[in-house]
Motif scaffolding. Structure first.
Motif, PDB file in Angstrom:
ATOM      1  N   ILE A   1      -0.171  14.832   4.871  1.00  0.00           N
ATOM      2  CA  ILE A   1      -1.541  14.363   4.202  1.00  0.00           C
ATOM      3  C   ILE A   1      -1.952  16.009   3.577  1.00  0.00           C
ATOM      4  O   ILE A   1      -2.431  15.878   2.249  1.00  0.00           O
ATOM      5  CB  ILE A   1      -2.668  13.705   5.134  1.00  0.00           C
ATOM      6  CG1 ILE A   1      -2.266  12.586   5.576  1.00  0.00           C
ATOM      7  CG2 ILE A   1      -4.001  13.822   4.252  1.00  0.00           C
ATOM      8  CD1 ILE A   1      -3.312  11.947   6.537  1.00  0.00           C
ATOM      9  N   GLN A   2      -1.775  16.856   4.227  1.00  0.00           N
ATOM     10  CA  GLN A   2      -2.198  18.193   3.627  1.00  0.00           C
ATOM     11  C   GLN A   2      -1.508  18.490   2.356  1.00  0.00           C
ATOM     12  O   GLN A   2      -1.925  19.104   1.353  1.00  0.00           O
ATOM     13  CB  GLN A   2      -2.255  19.204   4.837  1.00  0.00           C
ATOM     14  CG  GLN A   2      -3.558  19.460   5.754  1.00  0.00           C
ATOM     15  CD  GLN A   2      -3.278  19.845   6.972  1.00  0.00           C
ATOM     16  OE1 GLN A   2      -1.808  20.420   7.195  1.00  0.00           O
ATOM     17  NE2 GLN A   2      -4.157  20.133   7.802  1.00  0.00           N
ATOM     18  N   PHE A   3      -0.139  18.154   2.397  1.00  0.00           N
ATOM     19  CA  PHE A   3       0.597  18.614   1.320  1.00  0.00           C
ATOM     20  C   PHE A   3       0.928  17.540   0.245  1.00  0.00           C
ATOM     21  O   PHE A   3       1.822  17.600  -0.403  1.00  0.00           O
ATOM     22  CB  PHE A   3       1.802  19.304   1.750  1.00  0.00           C
ATOM     23  CG  PHE A   3       1.668  20.547   2.684  1.00  0.00           C
ATOM     24  CD1 PHE A   3       1.612  21.750   1.707  1.00  0.00           C
ATOM     25  CD2 PHE A   3       1.625  20.635   3.940  1.00  0.00           C
ATOM     26  CE1 PHE A   3       1.143  23.068   2.327  1.00  0.00           C
ATOM     27  CE2 PHE A   3       1.289  21.901   4.489  1.00  0.00           C
ATOM     28  CZ  PHE A   3       1.214  23.158   3.866  1.00  0.00           C
ATOM     29  N   VAL A   4       0.114  16.491   0.799  1.00  0.00           N
ATOM     30  CA  VAL A   4       0.434  15.164  -0.419  1.00  0.00           C
ATOM     31  C   VAL A   4       1.815  14.968  -0.353  1.00  0.00           C
ATOM     32  O   VAL A   4       2.241  14.799  -1.602  1.00  0.00           O
ATOM     33  CB  VAL A   4      -0.217  15.261  -1.580  1.00  0.00           C
ATOM     34  CG1 VAL A   4      -0.338  13.913  -2.282  1.00  0.00           C
ATOM     35  CG2 VAL A   4      -1.475  16.100  -1.682  1.00  0.00           C
TER      36      VAL A   4
ATOM     37  N   PHE B   1       1.023   5.704  -7.784  1.00  0.00           N
ATOM     38  CA  PHE B   1      -0.457   6.118  -8.334  1.00  0.00           C
ATOM     39  C   PHE B   1      -0.738   7.768  -7.899  1.00  0.00           C
ATOM     40  O   PHE B   1      -1.638   8.191  -8.524  1.00  0.00           O
ATOM     41  CB  PHE B   1      -1.421   5.118  -7.811  1.00  0.00           C
ATOM     42  CG  PHE B   1      -1.179   3.778  -8.422  1.00  0.00           C
ATOM     43  CD1 PHE B   1      -1.030   3.485  -9.699  1.00  0.00           C
ATOM     44  CD2 PHE B   1      -1.262   2.682  -7.503  1.00  0.00           C
ATOM     45  CE1 PHE B   1      -0.780   2.319 -10.235  1.00  0.00           C
ATOM     46  CE2 PHE B   1      -0.989   1.419  -7.796  1.00  0.00           C
ATOM     47  CZ  PHE B   1      -0.904   1.244  -9.037  1.00  0.00           C
ATOM     48  N   VAL B   2      -0.092   7.957  -6.956  1.00  0.00           N
ATOM     49  CA  VAL B   2      -0.521   9.576  -6.739  1.00  0.00           C
ATOM     50  C   VAL B   2       0.226  10.677  -7.290  1.00  0.00           C
ATOM     51  O   VAL B   2       1.415  10.678  -6.833  1.00  0.00           O
ATOM     52  CB  VAL B   2      -0.552   9.645  -4.992  1.00  0.00           C
ATOM     53  CG1 VAL B   2      -1.004  10.984  -4.751  1.00  0.00           C
ATOM     54  CG2 VAL B   2      -1.238   8.647  -4.425  1.00  0.00           C
ATOM     55  N   GLY B   3      -0.323  11.316  -7.894  1.00  0.00           N
ATOM     56  CA  GLY B   3       0.089  12.532  -8.573  1.00  0.00           C
ATOM     57  C   GLY B   3       1.591  12.370  -9.045  1.00  0.00           C
ATOM     58  O   GLY B   3       2.350  11.414  -9.134  1.00  0.00           O
TER      59      GLY B   3
ATOM     60  N   MET C   1       4.018  10.378   4.376  1.00  0.00           N
ATOM     61  CA  MET C   1       2.988   9.436   4.574  1.00  0.00           C
ATOM     62  C   MET C   1       3.580   7.853   4.514  1.00  0.00           C
ATOM     63  O   MET C   1       3.233   6.962   5.523  1.00  0.00           O
ATOM     64  CB  MET C   1       1.978   9.650   3.295  1.00  0.00           C
ATOM     65  CG  MET C   1       1.190  10.807   3.959  1.00  0.00           C
ATOM     66  SD  MET C   1       0.222  11.484   2.443  1.00  0.00           S
ATOM     67  CE  MET C   1      -0.835  10.021   2.394  1.00  0.00           C
TER      68      MET C   1
ATOM     69  N   MET D   1       1.317   4.150  -3.102  1.00  0.00           N
ATOM     70  CA  MET D   1       0.995   5.542  -2.878  1.00  0.00           C
ATOM     71  C   MET D   1       2.086   6.362  -3.975  1.00  0.00           C
ATOM     72  O   MET D   1       1.605   7.271  -4.546  1.00  0.00           O
ATOM     73  CB  MET D   1       1.348   6.094  -1.641  1.00  0.00           C
ATOM     74  CG  MET D   1       0.045   5.466  -0.728  1.00  0.00           C
ATOM     75  SD  MET D   1      -0.100   6.239   0.948  1.00  0.00           S
ATOM     76  CE  MET D   1       1.359   6.005   1.458  1.00  0.00           C
TER      77      MET D   1
ATOM     78  N   PHE E   1       2.609  13.912  10.226  1.00  0.00           N
ATOM     79  CA  PHE E   1       1.543  12.892   9.350  1.00  0.00           C
ATOM     80  C   PHE E   1       0.552  13.750   8.754  1.00  0.00           C
ATOM     81  O   PHE E   1       0.382  13.742   7.425  1.00  0.00           O
ATOM     82  CB  PHE E   1       1.084  11.558  10.046  1.00  0.00           C
ATOM     83  CG  PHE E   1       0.273  10.864   9.222  1.00  0.00           C
ATOM     84  CD1 PHE E   1       0.705  10.285   7.853  1.00  0.00           C
ATOM     85  CD2 PHE E   1      -1.078  10.663   9.382  1.00  0.00           C
ATOM     86  CE1 PHE E   1      -0.192   9.401   7.145  1.00  0.00           C
ATOM     87  CE2 PHE E   1      -1.860   9.670   8.869  1.00  0.00           C
ATOM     88  CZ  PHE E   1      -1.446   9.039   7.676  1.00  0.00           C
ATOM     89  N   ILE E   2      -0.067  14.508   9.567  1.00  0.00           N
ATOM     90  CA  ILE E   2      -1.218  15.323   9.058  1.00  0.00           C
ATOM     91  C   ILE E   2      -0.687  16.404   8.154  1.00  0.00           C
ATOM     92  O   ILE E   2      -1.489  16.567   6.969  1.00  0.00           O
ATOM     93  CB  ILE E   2      -2.174  16.109  10.471  1.00  0.00           C
ATOM     94  CG1 ILE E   2      -2.657  15.087  10.975  1.00  0.00           C
ATOM     95  CG2 ILE E   2      -2.664  17.346   9.992  1.00  0.00           C
ATOM     96  CD1 ILE E   2      -4.217  14.699  10.154  1.00  0.00           C
TER      97      ILE E   2
ATOM     98  N   VAL F   1       0.723  -1.268  -0.142  1.00  0.00           N
ATOM     99  CA  VAL F   1      -0.046  -0.023   0.008  1.00  0.00           C
ATOM    100  C   VAL F   1       0.882   1.358  -0.179  1.00  0.00           C
ATOM    101  O   VAL F   1       0.725   2.290  -0.912  1.00  0.00           O
ATOM    102  CB  VAL F   1      -0.761  -0.060   1.096  1.00  0.00           C
ATOM    103  CG1 VAL F   1      -1.620   1.329   1.369  1.00  0.00           C
ATOM    104  CG2 VAL F   1      -2.070  -1.090   1.275  1.00  0.00           C
TER     105      VAL F   1
END
Lengths: 313, 328
Positions: B281-284, B29-31, B289, B26, B277-278, B22
């Protein structure tokens, strides 16, 4: 009325009135009060466009001069009156709260629906088909259970946010939230439904249905599903409270509903900033509403669990 | 028993492999991280250079293999946002989270077991009932609201305790600690209570239920009949058997303390891994992460494994039952 007349089948309403559930409800004051609170809050959220004195999403009606008006007092500059005061941008707290509750409830309901559909379908498949289907589904469930749901939801939100193009992120945030919370919560449903299905599938009525040659999926949906719905209902109620809290938590952390379409959690996040400077109403009212909503749904769930499961009494 | 342990360890490894996949997906597949790292005035040469530097020009399988190889060594590459090695950032932040988790875990255990015993023994007492009612509200209260209420009462109204940060810290080797300074200890109080309160109510309710169950047993009645003092019955006879299920659930709760630290750390701006971590997530920020996910899954899986094995050590009956049921 003639004595020998065949009694008519009681109507749905009459059946509901004579049910054990209704009896238990009328004799549990906690359940009545929580149900009343939930109904009032849900109605207020549904009718928000009619009740709310202002439309917080229409920048044209906002006046920055109205910012930080305390509740129950007229604004010092404009003389406008706001029931629960205004926030920094002059938005009416009462109105933003009603609209925020709409989003909180919408996300909560939809997430639970998603979790329920996914969980019930996978639980039925696992319980009825067995074999590799069962072991795959339950192994995935075990792995997911290793992690707290809120963490899984954050992760799904983070990934989905990365996939959506930046221009659409704010618009998609609500749907991403539903997806994240829903997918983090299906395991509960799947486990319970699988357990109940394992019991039901050996009953005579299922054997009879199999004997007359009904298809597997028809047996699962028409015969087994109605008989495993009671525990699903209980879990759904408790999940709803958890989902609303999860949504509020994510939005509060800044990984949920965007400030342009605030949910209760986003409003609490905004309100927290003004706690230090003494504008307590921006924080207090959304927080109180969230608490009332979550607590009464939780209490309803507790009551429902006891009422539907006589063995626990 | 050995077979069970081997199966359990294999299962843990499977969980780690899945979370590893997983975490890696990330990245794939993510951006496009290049978009995030380079500003508006980038040239094709810049893009190609950075792509090569980050290894993003390699095929999927090669990247996955390299990811696993690096992850085992604790290397997760550079943070997209800070441009520094993720492992360095994590190591910097980890002491803050561990200290917070440790203190609130201790608080939850001590408070939960103590109050649980109290409410079970004084089943009909006024104060026991009051504690139970308050705990019901505590379960429904979201963690972040507890934090906000505490900040409001103790920081805004009373001005006694700091509302954010970690205070002054002392550096010992690679570890920073807030235990040694006054401001560090003061800053720890509110976050630790916030984080521990929810777990405390859970443990308390669990201990109470188990204790009531045990107190109904024949051997307790027999101990009372023998004239053994009440205190001795409660603590020497009943409590021991209460603690078996408590240890398992509590062990699992310790894992979630680290996860829920995310919320507490955000409320109090506590500079730990949860806040990191938060922000990731906010800034990808995918590497952060992924690294956080891997770190926390190692912790969770490790705790679960230890708790499961501990169960055997504590309750000898289980050793017989499990092997009989498993057919080994």
């Amino acid at each position: 009325m003639a004595q020998n007349e065949i009694p008519r089948a009681p109507s749905r309403f009459a059946r509901a009135r004579n049910s054990d559930l209704y009896y238990s409800f009328t004799r549990t004051p906690v359940a009545i009060v929580s149900a009343a609170v939930v109904i009032v809050l849900v109605l207020a959220a549904l009718l928000a466009p009619l009740i709310a004195p202002h439309n917080p999403f229409d920048p044209g009606t906002l006046n920055l001069m109205n910012g930080f008006t305390p509740p129950g007092e007229a604004n010092a500059f404009t003389g406008d009156y706001f029931l629960l005061g205004t926030d920094d941008q002059g938005r009416d707290v009462f109105s933003t709260m009603l609209y925020g509750m709409r989003i909180s409830l919408f996300v909560g309901f939809s997430a639970v629906m998603l979790a329920m559909v996914v969980g019930v379908v996978l639980g039925l498949l696992a319980g009825y088909l067995g074999g590799w289907v069962e072991s795959t589904i339950m192994r995935i469930a075990d792995i997911q259970l290793t992690f707290p749901a809120i963490l899984v939801a954050m992760l799904i939100f983070g990934i989905a946010k990365g996939i959506t193009p930046p221009a659409y992120r704010d618009q998609m945030a609500i749907w991403v939230l539903i997806l994240a919370i829903g997918l983090s919560d299906w395991v509960q449903f799947a486990r319970v439904v699988r357990g109940a299905t394992l019991v039901e599938k050996n009953r005579e009525y299922v054997q009879a249905a199999r004997l007359v040659g009904r298809a597997k999926f028809s047996i699962m949906i028409r015969h087994i599903l109605p008989n495993v719905l009671n525990p699903v209902l209980v879990i759904a109620t408790i999940s709803l409270a958890l989902a609303i809290i999860a949504e509020a938590t994510l939005s509060f952390l800044g990984v949920g509903a965007p400030p342009t379409r605030p949910s209760l959690g986003t409003l609490i996040r905004i309100g927290q900033e003004f706690m230090f400077s003494g504008e307590w109403w921006i924080l207090l009212f959304p927080a109180g509403t969230l608490l009332a909503l979550a607590l009464s749904i939780n209490l309803l769930g507790d009551w429902l669990r006891d009422a539907l499961n006589p063995k626990l009494r | 028993m050995l077979a069970y342990i081997i199966r359990r360890v294999a299962q843990s490894l499977l969980v780690l492999l899945v979370t590893g996949f997983v975490a890696f997906s990330m990245f794939s597949f993510v951006g496009d991280p290049i978009d995030n790292m380079l500003g508006q005035e980038r040239t094709q040469a810049d893009i190609d250079r950075l792509r090569g530097q980050l290894g993003l020009d390699q095929p999927f399988v090669v990247q996955y293999y390299r990811f696993l190889e690096q992850a085992v060594q604790g290397n997760f590459g550079l943070s997209y946002r800070q441009g520094r090695p993720v492992s360095d950032i994590l190591m910097e932040r980890l002491p803050a989270t561990l200290e917070l988790a440790f203190v609130s875990g201790f608080l939850a255990l001590a408070g939960g077991i103590g109050l649980g015993i109290f409410t079970a023994i004084r089943k009909r007492g006024v104060s026991a009932n009051a504690i139970m009612t308050v705990s019901l509200i505590g379960v429904s209260l979201p963690t972040f609201l507890i934090g906000i209420v505490l900040i409001y009462v103790f920081s805004v109204e009373m001005g006694l305790l700091p509302s954010f940060g970690r205070g002054e810290v002392v550096r010992i080797g690679g570890w920073t600690t807030g235990f040694l300074t006054e401001s560090g200890l003061k800053a720890l109080i509110l976050p630790a209570i916030t984080l521990g309160l929810y777990q405390m109510t859970l443990i308390m309710r669990l201990v109470r239920t188990e204790m009531l169950e045990v107190l109904r047993m024949d051997y307790i009645r027999f101990a009372r009949a023998r004239g053994i003092r009440e205190r001795s019955v409660n603590f020497r006879h009943a409590l021991k058997n209460t603690l078996v299920p408590v240890i398992t659930i509590t062990g699992l709760q310790l894992g979630s303390i680290i996860a829920f630290a995310i919320i507490t750390e955000t409320v109090f701006q506590w500079p730990g891994v949860g806040l990191l971590f938060i922000n990731a997530i906010q800034f990808v920020d995918i590497p952060v992460m992924a690294a956080y996910l891997m770190m926390i899954s190692v912790m969770f899986v490790g705790i679960n494994l230890i708790v499961d094995l501990l169960y055997f050590a504590i309750d000898p009956r289980l050793r017989v039952d499990r092997t009989a049921a498993g057919g080994h």
